[in-house]
Design an enzyme around this catalytic site. Structure first.
Site, short mmCIF file in Angstrom:
data_model
loop_
_atom_site.label_atom_id
_atom_site.label_comp_id
_atom_site.label_asym_id
_atom_site.label_seq_id
_atom_site.Cartn_x
_atom_site.Cartn_y
_atom_site.Cartn_z
N LYS A 23 0.83 -1.21 0.00
CA LYS A 23 0.00 0.00 0.00
C LYS A 23 0.87 1.25 0.00
O LYS A 23 0.48 2.28 -0.55
CB LYS A 23 -0.95 -0.04 1.19
CG LYS A 23 -2.09 -1.01 0.93
CD LYS A 23 -2.88 -1.35 2.17
CE LYS A 23 -3.65 -2.63 1.94
NZ LYS A 23 -4.14 -3.24 3.18
N GLY A 35 -9.62 -6.97 4.84
CA GLY A 35 -9.90 -6.55 6.21
C GLY A 35 -9.10 -7.32 7.24
O GLY A 35 -9.20 -7.05 8.43
N GLU A 54 -9.00 0.64 -5.61
CA GLU A 54 -10.06 0.94 -4.65
C GLU A 54 -10.00 2.40 -4.21
O GLU A 54 -8.91 2.93 -3.96
CB GLU A 54 -9.93 0.02 -3.42
CG GLU A 54 -10.09 -1.44 -3.77
CD GLU A 54 -10.27 -2.34 -2.55
OE1 GLU A 54 -10.90 -3.40 -2.71
OE2 GLU A 54 -9.78 -1.97 -1.46
N HIS A 103 -17.48 2.94 -0.67
CA HIS A 103 -16.34 2.22 -1.21
C HIS A 103 -16.64 1.93 -2.68
O HIS A 103 -17.55 1.16 -2.99
CB HIS A 103 -16.12 0.92 -0.44
CG HIS A 103 -15.00 0.08 -0.98
ND1 HIS A 103 -13.83 -0.14 -0.29
CD2 HIS A 103 -14.87 -0.57 -2.15
CE1 HIS A 103 -13.03 -0.90 -1.03
NE2 HIS A 103 -13.64 -1.17 -2.16
N ARG A 127 -5.02 -8.54 -8.63
CA ARG A 127 -5.56 -9.88 -8.91
C ARG A 127 -7.01 -9.74 -9.34
O ARG A 127 -7.56 -8.65 -9.31
CB ARG A 127 -5.51 -10.70 -7.62
CG ARG A 127 -6.20 -9.93 -6.49
CD ARG A 127 -6.53 -10.76 -5.31
NE ARG A 127 -6.71 -9.96 -4.11
CZ ARG A 127 -7.85 -9.42 -3.73
NH1 ARG A 127 -8.93 -9.54 -4.46
NH2 ARG A 127 -7.92 -8.71 -2.62
N HIS A 184 -15.04 -4.45 7.87
CA HIS A 184 -14.25 -4.11 6.69
C HIS A 184 -14.16 -5.25 5.68
O HIS A 184 -13.26 -5.29 4.85
CB HIS A 184 -12.85 -3.62 7.08
CG HIS A 184 -12.92 -2.50 8.07
ND1 HIS A 184 -13.26 -1.23 7.71
CD2 HIS A 184 -12.76 -2.48 9.42
CE1 HIS A 184 -13.28 -0.47 8.78
NE2 HIS A 184 -13.00 -1.21 9.83
#
Lengths: 511, 170
Positions: free
Chosen positions: A121, A170, A280, A213, A297, A240
């Site tokens: 990330k 999550g 995302e 989201h 993926r 999440h």
């Protein structure tokens, strides 16, 4: 698309519904399929979905589906040319992608290099900033000790989220409201991330709230081309973890779709991305969007995109991995979303007990069917759901001309779905889909926090018809039709019903 | 033919009896209630039945190992427990035991024998399916027994911690 099979044989390095779904895609393209299975998965559906299957031993994920050498050995032994990783397990592990390529096989996914750029990330965030894609304030990097993390947390501000740098879903994620809870949450997150991904590096970011989201499905080829296959909305989440996903998003119009798509494509191109990927974002109430991460993926929720775009993403993954150009594969196709698709994830878990995962045997399974209904399932009647893996049983996907019809179709399909023997979230999903707030598309990431009555309904008394049904089952047999057309009921079934419905006492003859 | 069963129903026992009258007709007694039912298997594993003018569709299957039954009636699932299972259940109702809510591995125990605990205090952490679950004290008291070691795999319902509830605690 071309008629020539993109590969001769492909190994599917996964289990459950996604392994079954990938094997279907391989069959359709005339590609041979190889499954792998652990000890507890000896009788699993995915083992038999492939042309051949290799036992890789082990029980836990770490002892089986996460063992790179075991997977490569199976690929070599079975003569596979390529490996499809599915989602989860090794799918976002650059070491695995590299090992596959070094073994002379094709990894169906991005290169290890672009996975490294986007998979962490921190790396993805830096790249996003460099590409002018907006990000949520936060910190991801190395720090000497917990005291330094606490200082960083204060800078980012509370409430904040702790997440695993390596993985998604999550796992390892914690919401921290107060500074006093931060270090405990960090330690717990690290343990969970270590167990799930073998990597306990964590990141922190400020909580954008309230938000939706929304994610963009990306596809890249080996020739530098990347396209957006538009958005999915996955705002209904618990802990999440996504519960319901749909395409398109009720909050995204053509203009915003183009803007988010362009941002995501810019990022993917900068990373030299190929294959299926998902960017995302959090979308706030004013239409501002913030990049979160890229999943390198195929996503669990890819079927909703397939429904509204009219493409098979597994086929596309295979063609792109074999070197075909997106330009040719998508030539003459209108990629405008058509109609509305919603996916419900059916889990073995008890929503009314804090979504506690369940394990055990599925004693009765009848999956939904009908026009506009698709079930991607990894189980069947008699399947043993293990404590060792993710408790996703199946994905129920509906496609309809508009959102209102899709909601009704999904509610009805959930009513017809039967997964008995262990607790599942099917009734919970139905309550959510039938809720007027869901029907109006008022989706936020805290949807379920604001609707606790959908998670734990007020206990209605059990209607007497339930007891009538239980009694009828004892007399009418177990419902499976025998070769002579009987259903095992009446006196002949007495012995078996005594066994299966434990404790019913039978008084012979007419009463 | 007549078949009878006793189910746990709240605190009480509910006796259910069914008489097959032939021709898809049944008389079912649920406690004091007597209902005439017309019913048949639909062939896909479901039972279609009618009580008066109300039509129902149900599926029935065993659930777990304790003799419980899952009944899915018109799109809602109910769990029926046999009467004897309810009495057998380890829960004494006074909060004196903390049991594993699911099969999993014990990750941590946060208390030792003799510790005073408050209601809602985390006494142990269980991990399963890559998620952590906190086991909480149901009532204030003093820990009298740690029944399981860290790292052990426990079955659902296993005693983890025993607590002697304090008399004045609320």
């Amino acid at each position: 698309m071309s008629d020539a099979p993109p590969f001769r044989r492909v190994l599917v390095a996964n289990r459950g519904e996604i392994a079954v779904r990938v094997c279907r895609g391989l069959r359709e393209l005339g590609v041979g399929s190889v499954a792998i299975y652990s000890e507890p998965d000896r009788d699993a559906v995915h083992r038999f979905a492939a042309d051949t299957a290799c036992a890789i031993g082990g029980t836990t994920a770490a002892e089986s589906y996460l063992r790179i050498e075991a997977v490569l050995d199976a690929a070599r032994a079975s003569g596979a040319e390529a490996i499809h990783p599915g989602y989860g397990f090794l799918s976002e592990n650059p070491r695995f992608a590299r090992a596959v390529e070094e073994a002379g096989l094709v990894f169906i996914g991005p290169s290890a290099a672009s996975m490294c750029k986007l998979g962490s990330k921190a790396g993805a965030r830096e790249l996003a900033v460099a590409c002018g894609v907006p990000v949520v304030p936060g910190f991801d990097g190395e720090l000497p000790d917990d005291a330094a993390w606490l200082v960083k947390a204060r800078e980012v501000g509370f409430p904040l989220l702790i997440k695993s740098s390596a993985g998604g879903g999550g796992k390892g994620m914690r919401l921290v409201e107060r500074e006093s809870e931060f270090l405990d949450a960090l330690a717990a997150g690290r343990r969970e991330a270590k167990a799930a991904f073998g990597d306990d590096r964590m990141l922190i970011e400020r909580r954008v709230f309230p938000a939706r989201h929304v994610e963009i499905q990306l596809f890249g080829d080996r020739h530098g081309d990347v396209v957006s296959l538009h958005e999915r909305e996955c705002s209904v989440q618990r802990r999440h973890q996504k519960v319901l996903e749909e395409a398109p998003s009720p909050a995204v119009d053509a203009k915003l779709r183009a803007k988010m798509g362009e941002a995501a494509v810019r990022l993917a191109k900068a990373a030299g991305y190929r294959g299926a990927g998902t960017a995302e974002f959090l979308l706030d109430e004013r239409g501002g969007f913030y990049f979160l991460e890229v999943n390198t993926r195929l996503q669990v929720e890819h079927p909703v995109t397939e429904c509204v775009i009219g493409l098979d993403l597994v086929h596309l993954q295979l063609h792109v991995a074999a070197g075909r150009r997106l330009e040719d594969l998508l030539a003459g196709r209108d990629l405008t979303p058509r109609g509305w698709a919603i996916e419900a994830r059916i889990y073995a878990e008890a929503p009314e007990q804090g979504f506690l995962p369940a394990a055990g045997r599925l004693t009765r399974v009848i999956e939904a069917e009908g026009p506009g209904i698709r079930v991607d399932s990894g189980v069947r009647e008699g399947s043993e759901v293990s404590v060792h893996y993710d408790p996703l049983l199946a994905k129920l996907v509906v496609h309809a001309p508009d959102r209102a019809t899709a909601c009704k179709r999904l509610a009805h399909a959930l009513r017809e779905s039967v997964y008995l023997g262990i607790p599942t979230n099917v009734d919970f999903l139905r309550r959510v889909v039938e809720d007027p707030r869901f029907a109006r598309g008022e989706l936020r990431t805290d949807f379920l926090d604001r609707a606790p009555e959908l998670v734990t309904p007020t206990g209605d008394a059990t209607p007497s018809a339930v007891f009538v049904a239980a009694a009828l089952a004892a007399v009418l047999g177990d419902g499976h039709v025998a070769a002579d057309g009987s259903n095992g009921g009446e006196a002949r079934g007495a012995a078996s019903m005594f066994a299966t419905l434990g404790g019913f006492r039978v008084f012979g003859g007419e009463s | 033919m007549s078949v009878q069963k006793e189910f746990a129903h709240g605190e009480a026992t509910l006796r259910v009896t069914i008489d097959d009258k032939g021709g898809e007709r049944f008389v079912v007694r649920v406690g004091d209630e007597v209902v005439d039912v017309r019913a048949r298997r639909t062939g896909d594993g479901r039972i279609a039945f009618r009580i008066g003018d109300v039509h129902h569709v149900a599926t029935v299957a065993p659930s777990g190992t304790a003799g419980a039954t899952h009944v899915r009636l018109d799109g809602t699932t109910f769990l029926l427990r046999p009467h004897e299972a309810r009495r057998r259940s380890g829960a004494t109702g006074d909060g004196s035991v903390v049991e594993a809510p699911m099969t999993g591995t014990l990750l941590a125990i946060h208390v030792v024998s003799g510790d005073a605990v408050e209601r809602g205090q985390v006494v142990a952490v269980l991990t399963a399916m890559k998620m952590e679950h906190k086991l909480l004290a149901h009532a204030p008291g003093v820990v009298t027994e740690i029944a399981v070691a860290v790292g052990a795999t426990v079955e659902q319902g296993t005693l983890v911690v025993r607590i002697a509830p304090s008399k004045d605690g609320a």
